[in-house]
Design a protein around this motif. Sequence first.
Motif, mmCIF file in Angstrom:
data_model
loop_
_atom_site.group_PDB
_atom_site.id
_atom_site.type_symbol
_atom_site.label_atom_id
_atom_site.label_comp_id
_atom_site.label_asym_id
_atom_site.label_seq_id
_atom_site.Cartn_x
_atom_site.Cartn_y
_atom_site.Cartn_z
ATOM 1 N N UNK A 60 0.803 -1.220 0.000
ATOM 2 C CA UNK A 60 0.000 0.000 0.000
ATOM 3 C C UNK A 60 0.836 1.269 0.000
ATOM 4 N N UNK A 61 0.298 2.287 -0.649
ATOM 5 C CA UNK A 61 0.927 3.603 -0.662
ATOM 6 C C UNK A 61 0.647 4.350 -1.935
ATOM 7 N N UNK A 62 -0.283 5.304 -1.919
ATOM 8 C CA UNK A 62 -0.600 6.033 -3.142
ATOM 9 C C UNK A 62 0.658 6.749 -3.663
ATOM 10 N N UNK A 63 0.817 6.977 -4.989
ATOM 11 C CA UNK A 63 -0.085 6.481 -6.021
ATOM 12 C C UNK A 63 0.368 5.130 -6.568
ATOM 13 N N UNK A 64 1.556 4.764 -6.183
ATOM 14 C CA UNK A 64 2.162 3.535 -6.697
ATOM 15 C C UNK A 64 2.325 3.573 -8.216
ATOM 16 N N UNK A 65 2.829 4.699 -8.710
ATOM 17 C CA UNK A 65 3.268 4.772 -10.103
ATOM 18 C C UNK A 65 4.421 3.798 -10.310
ATOM 19 N N UNK A 66 4.502 3.237 -11.507
ATOM 20 C CA UNK A 66 5.516 2.220 -11.782
ATOM 21 C C UNK A 66 6.384 2.607 -12.973
ATOM 22 N N UNK A 67 7.659 2.203 -12.912
ATOM 23 C CA UNK A 67 8.584 2.251 -14.046
ATOM 24 C C UNK A 67 9.393 0.972 -14.024
ATOM 25 N N UNK A 68 9.854 0.537 -15.188
ATOM 26 C CA UNK A 68 10.655 -0.687 -15.257
ATOM 27 C C UNK A 68 11.870 -0.467 -16.142
ATOM 28 N N UNK A 69 12.955 -1.157 -15.790
ATOM 29 C CA UNK A 69 14.118 -1.243 -16.672
ATOM 30 C C UNK A 69 14.878 -2.510 -16.311
ATOM 31 N N UNK A 70 15.224 -3.306 -17.314
ATOM 32 C CA UNK A 70 15.944 -4.545 -17.060
ATOM 33 C C UNK A 70 15.205 -5.412 -16.062
#
Length: 480
Positions: A111-121
């Motif tokens: 939990x924890x707003x907003x929990x935007x995501x990014x990925x690499x490798x």
Amino acid sequence: MKHSAPRGRQLKRLAFVGAAVVVAGLLVAPSSGTAQPPADPGTPPGVDEVASTPNIKQVAYLPKTGPFANSTNSDWAFQGHYAFGGNYNGFTVYDIKNPKAPVVAAQVLCPGSQNDVSVTGDLLFLATDSQRTNDSCNNSASTLAAPGDRWEGIKIFDISDPLTPKYLKSIKTDCGAHTQTLVPGKAGDNSAYIYVSSYNLAAADLPNCALPHDKISIIRVPLKDPAAAAVVATPVLFPDGGHPGGPSEEQQPTTGCHDITAYPEKDIAAGACMGDGVLFDISVRSAPRVITTVRDTVNFSFWHSATFNNRANKVVFTDELGGGGMATCNPEIGPTRGADAIYDIVGRGDNRKLEFRSYFKIPRLNTDFENCVAHNGSLIPVPGRDIMVQAWYQGGISVWDFTDSRAPKEIAYWERGPLSSTQFVSGGSWSAYWYNGFIYSNDIAKGMDVLELKDVRTNLARKARTDEFNAQTQDNFRNW
């Protein structure tokens, strides 16, 4: 709604947080609504109805499940045949090998707003913008702990096996991490840099977010040793304080940035910084430098996000009027507020300027019970054209062409009717992005939608492929 949720928002504590919950393959027949012919601009579809142009259709739908069923969906990141969907309770891993039959492969409760995501490798970054009792995934909202004991910032996960993500590391950042922008290191620098955007809407000092907050946090992540990730810079972007706010109450003062979109190949970034639109030089990754700023004190309330065209000689800025919590797609608000603004980038080097060309807003009316405003979108990789897909919350998903910056036009749309016909209920598409031939939408209330666009103007894009996609990290799609 990217900035409408109060800081420190209370989230229900989950007893089994931090584990990947593998859900059996789940596919619901497309629509979650009754297909309807294209709507008259003045007649929105009804509750549980769907309207669209003939050139776009829904090919899959997955409702929110388990502990995410009653929590807000947020942003997307993509890698290979997986989509990673943010949610205020964590993130979901979708297997999209067959886009017309996606399945929920895993859920990570954190939990924890907003929990935007990014990925690499092998790495996934999760952005937390609410004060938590600790930096683990077994946390709750914190309003009582001493400020120094509260945590918000970036979490790093190992996704070398996307079905069993493993939590590796946290990095606390001032004012939390509302959004994040992943910027790869330059040649010889095997690092990823995370530009952490956050801000203070309260116009007063807050725990963990003291004013003036005219900066961003920059995290350097050594890709071979992600556990060594740390904040390496907190550059002040607005030494003069930025936009002071006004003249109307709706126009926000600048106390940080809401979102930054980088175009690493071009060494530039565009910042949507509350009261300011900004063009940055990011040739030194840990020291972004402001080239120019622009303001719109007539029509823009909250500079929310930015998208370059592929040539990087235009920027589309969005105005999230009302924080995503208002009905703004109506005659009272009109066509130039809560809209996109298209700017041409003119000049060279440090003499570059942003010159306004036009506004774009969806040409349909919504009911007074629907939140509708410009939100997150991405380019569709059509060589020689500037076309993007964009989420408008309950205004639906719009595909529009801004090749002529002075005369943008919509070429397709798909829209659900309101969640209620008697009271205001927030929902709709938070993020709608093009990835490897399909459009993926993360609906706040409903779940995942997959759309297929078949149009002679965009058919060239259907064969373009990339192995990784973060909307705030733009690639030159001619390299795909």
